[in-house]
Write a protein that holds these residues in place. Structure first.
Motif, mmCIF file in Angstrom:
data_model
loop_
_atom_site.group_PDB
_atom_site.id
_atom_site.type_symbol
_atom_site.label_atom_id
_atom_site.label_comp_id
_atom_site.label_asym_id
_atom_site.label_seq_id
_atom_site.Cartn_x
_atom_site.Cartn_y
_atom_site.Cartn_z
ATOM 1 N N LEU A 210 0.804 -1.116 0.065
ATOM 2 C CA LEU A 210 0.030 -0.063 0.115
ATOM 3 C C LEU A 210 0.810 1.128 -0.169
ATOM 4 O O LEU A 210 0.630 2.124 -0.707
ATOM 5 N N GLU A 234 -8.804 -0.666 9.979
ATOM 6 C CA GLU A 234 -8.126 0.336 8.961
ATOM 7 C C GLU A 234 -7.390 -0.054 8.048
ATOM 8 O O GLU A 234 -7.831 0.317 6.927
ATOM 9 N N ARG A 238 -8.431 0.024 3.890
ATOM 10 C CA ARG A 238 -7.308 0.495 3.054
ATOM 11 C C ARG A 238 -7.162 -0.508 1.874
ATOM 12 O O ARG A 238 -7.211 -0.030 0.812
ATOM 13 N N GLU A 241 -10.187 -0.520 -0.494
ATOM 14 C CA GLU A 241 -10.115 0.976 -1.421
ATOM 15 C C GLU A 241 -9.025 0.641 -2.476
ATOM 16 O O GLU A 241 -9.257 1.234 -3.628
ATOM 17 N N GLN A 242 -8.073 0.026 -2.327
ATOM 18 C CA GLN A 242 -6.903 0.115 -2.826
ATOM 19 C C GLN A 242 -6.776 -1.318 -3.732
ATOM 20 O O GLN A 242 -5.832 -1.263 -4.666
#
Length: 425
Positions: A210, A234, A238, A241-242
Motif C-alpha cells: 500500500l 483500518e 485500505r 479501497e486500493q
C-alpha cells in the motif's frame, strides 16, 4: 422473523425442496444483488445455490466438492433440502453428514447474503464466471464453492501476477522489516501482494504494498464484511479501497481455528508462489507453503538468525524444496517471466581485483615484511626474472610496491589517522 424463515425452509426440506429461483422469478429475469459485473458465467439459479452452500458446507469440504462437481450447486442443494432419498444416494454420503447439512440448510437465505455483500460494494463469484481465477481449480474437489469479494479490480487478472507473503503473527522487528520491504518491492515491480491480513508479517506485507501505491489482496477466514482482527480494521479498509478483500465465508461469518488453516490453501492456489518470512515449526504459514508445493507453485523462504525459534520453520523449509530469497528482485526472478532477473551481486571490488593473473601472483610472492630482490620474487612467483622485474615495475606504478635499491617490498598502508609514516623515509 427468524422463526418464520426457519419454518419455511424446513417445509421445503420435507416437501417441494430447493427451487433456487431468485425472488420467485425464473432465472435470468432480474439481476441478482452481489453478482459479478459480467452477464457471462453461472446462471442466477446456480449462483444462488452456491451462495447458499457456502453456509451449508465448510471450506475445503472434499466430499461436498465432489458432489458439487458431479451434480452442480442447484441440484446438490435440491437433494440436501428434499427428503426424497436422492441425497442418501450420493456416493459416500453418511446420515450424520446429511443431518448436519440439513440443519444448516434450514437457516440459509442466500438472497439476503447477496444483498448484504452488495450493500458494502461486494459481489459473489463462482466457477464459470469470467472473473473466476482458474488456478483455484488446481485444488480439485477442495476448491472454494464460490468467493465473496470486495474491491473494484478484476480478481482473475490480479491473481495471474500475484505472490503470497506470509509469516509469523508475533514476528520480530526483523521479520516486519523484511515483509514490508518485500511487499513494497514486489508492488513496485507490478506484482500483486497476497496475504491474510493477520497481525505480524501479513499486515507488514500489505502495508508495504500500500505504501508503494501498489496492489494487494487479503484472503480472510471470515465474512468480507467483518474486519478481523479488529486491530486491522483500518488496514483492511485500505485494502478494500486500493485492492481486493476476498473469502469463502458468507457475510457475518466469524473465523475459527480450522477456517484459518483451510484459508491458507486458497492463498497458495491463488498465487504464483509463496514467500515465508519467519515461522516456527508449527506455524500456519508452513501450511500455506506446503500447499503451494503440492500444487506445483514456487515456495520461498527468507532466512533468519540460526538461533531464532521464529525462523526455525523457515530454515526447515529451506532444507527441503524451498528456495532462499532475500529481496523482491530474487522473488520476481523465480516466479516471473523471461527477463525478470535479479541483479548480480558480489562484494566490493578491491584494487588488486583488477590485476591480471601474473601480476597478482608476483604481488603474492612479496613477503609481508622486509625487502626481497627480483630474483627471489621470480622464484616464489614461478616466473622468469625479467618478467618478474617488469611486473614489479608495473605494480610500483600502481602503488602496490616500493623499491629501495635492488629490493622490493609491499607498500605500507596509511594508518587510520592519516599519519602514514612517522619516523620513516
Amino acid at each position: 422473523m427468524t422463526g418464520q424463515r426457519t419454518e419455511g425452509c424446513a417445509e421445503a426440506a420435507g416437501g417441494a425442496g430447493w427451487t433456487g429461483e431468485p425472488g420467485g422469478q425464473t432465472a435470468g429475469e432480474q439481476r441478482m444483488p452481489g453478482r459479478a459485473g459480467s452477464s457471462d458465467g453461472a446462471s442466477d439459479r446456480e449462483r444462488l445455490a452456491r451462495a447458499a452452500l457456502t453456509r451449508v458446507m465448510e471450506p475445503g469440504d472434499v466430499p461436498g466438492g465432489r458432489w458439487l462437481r458431479e451434480h452442480g450447486g442447484a441440484e446438490l442443494m435440491r437433494r440436501i433440502t428434499t427428503r426424497d432419498g436422492s441425497a442418501e444416494q450420493l456416493s459416500g454420503m453418511t446420515a450424520r453428514r446429511l443431518a448436519g447439512y440439513r440443519l444448516r440448510a434450514q437457516a440459509v437465505e442466500p438472497e439476503r447474503d447477496l444483498a448484504a455483500v452488495a450493500s458494502v460494494g461486494g459481489r459473489f463469484i463462482c466457477p464459470g464466471d469470467r472473473e473466476w481465477p482458474s488456478q483455484l481449480d488446481d485444488l480439485g474437489d477442495a476448491r472454494p464453492t464460490g468467493l465473496w469479494v470486495r474491491g473494484r479490480p478484476d480478481l482473475r487478472l490480479w491473481a495471474l501476477r500475484s505472490v503470497a507473503v506470509v509469516g509469523a503473527r508475533a514476528c520480530t522487528p526483523y521479520g516486519a522489516h523484511m515483509a514490508t520491504t518485500l511487499g513494497a518491492g514486489l508492488a513496485e515491480r507490478g506484482w500483486v501482494v497476497v496475504s491474510g491480513a493477520a497481525f505480524g508479517v501479513d499486515g507488514a506485507a500489505h502495508r508495504g504494498a500500500l505504501a508503494a501505491g501498489g496492489a494487494t489482496m487479503a484472503v480472510l477466514a471470515c465474512g468480507v464484511d467483518i474486519a478481523y482482527p479488529r486491530g486491522h480494521a483500518e488496514l483492511i479498509g485500505r485494502v478494500v479501497e486500493q485492492g481486493i478483500v476476498l473469502g469463502e465465508l458468507p457475510p457475518a461469518e466469524h473465523p475459527t481455528r480450522g477456517r484459518f488453516i483451510l484459508r491458507n490453501r486458497v492463498i497458495a492456489a491463488l498465487t504464483r508462489g509463496t514467500v515465508v518470512v519467519e515461522a516456527e515449526y508449527r506455524s500456519g504459514s508452513l501450511v500455506t507453503a506446503r500447499s503451494a508445493q503440492r500444487l506445483g507453485r514456487y515456495t520461498m523462504g527468507v532466512p533468519g538468525p540460526a538461533t531464532s525459534g521464529l525462523s526455525a520453520g523457515v530454515h526447515e523449509l529451506l532444507r527441503g524444496e524451498g528456495v532462499l530469497v532475500t529481496d523482491a528482485a530474487e522473488v520476481a526472478e523465480l516466479v516471473g517471466d523471461i527477463g525478470d532477473l535479479a541483479p548480480s551481486r558480489s562484494g566490493p571490488m578491491l584494487p588488486r581485483d583488477h590485476l591480471d593473473p601474473v601480476c597478482a601472483r608476483v604481488l603474492d610472492a612479496l613477503p609481508a615484511h622486509g625487502f626481497v630482490n627480483g630474483r627471489e620474487v621470480a622464484r616464489a612467483a614461478a616466473t622468469g626474472a625479467d618478467e618478474a622485474l617488469g611486473r614489479l615495475y608495473e605494480l610500483h606504478s600502481l602503488g602496490f610496491v616500493e623499491r629501495e635499491g635492488d629490493g622490493w617490498r609491499l607498500t605500507k598502508r596509511p594508518t587510520c589517522n592519516g599519519d602514514a609514516r612517522r619516523g620513516g623515509s
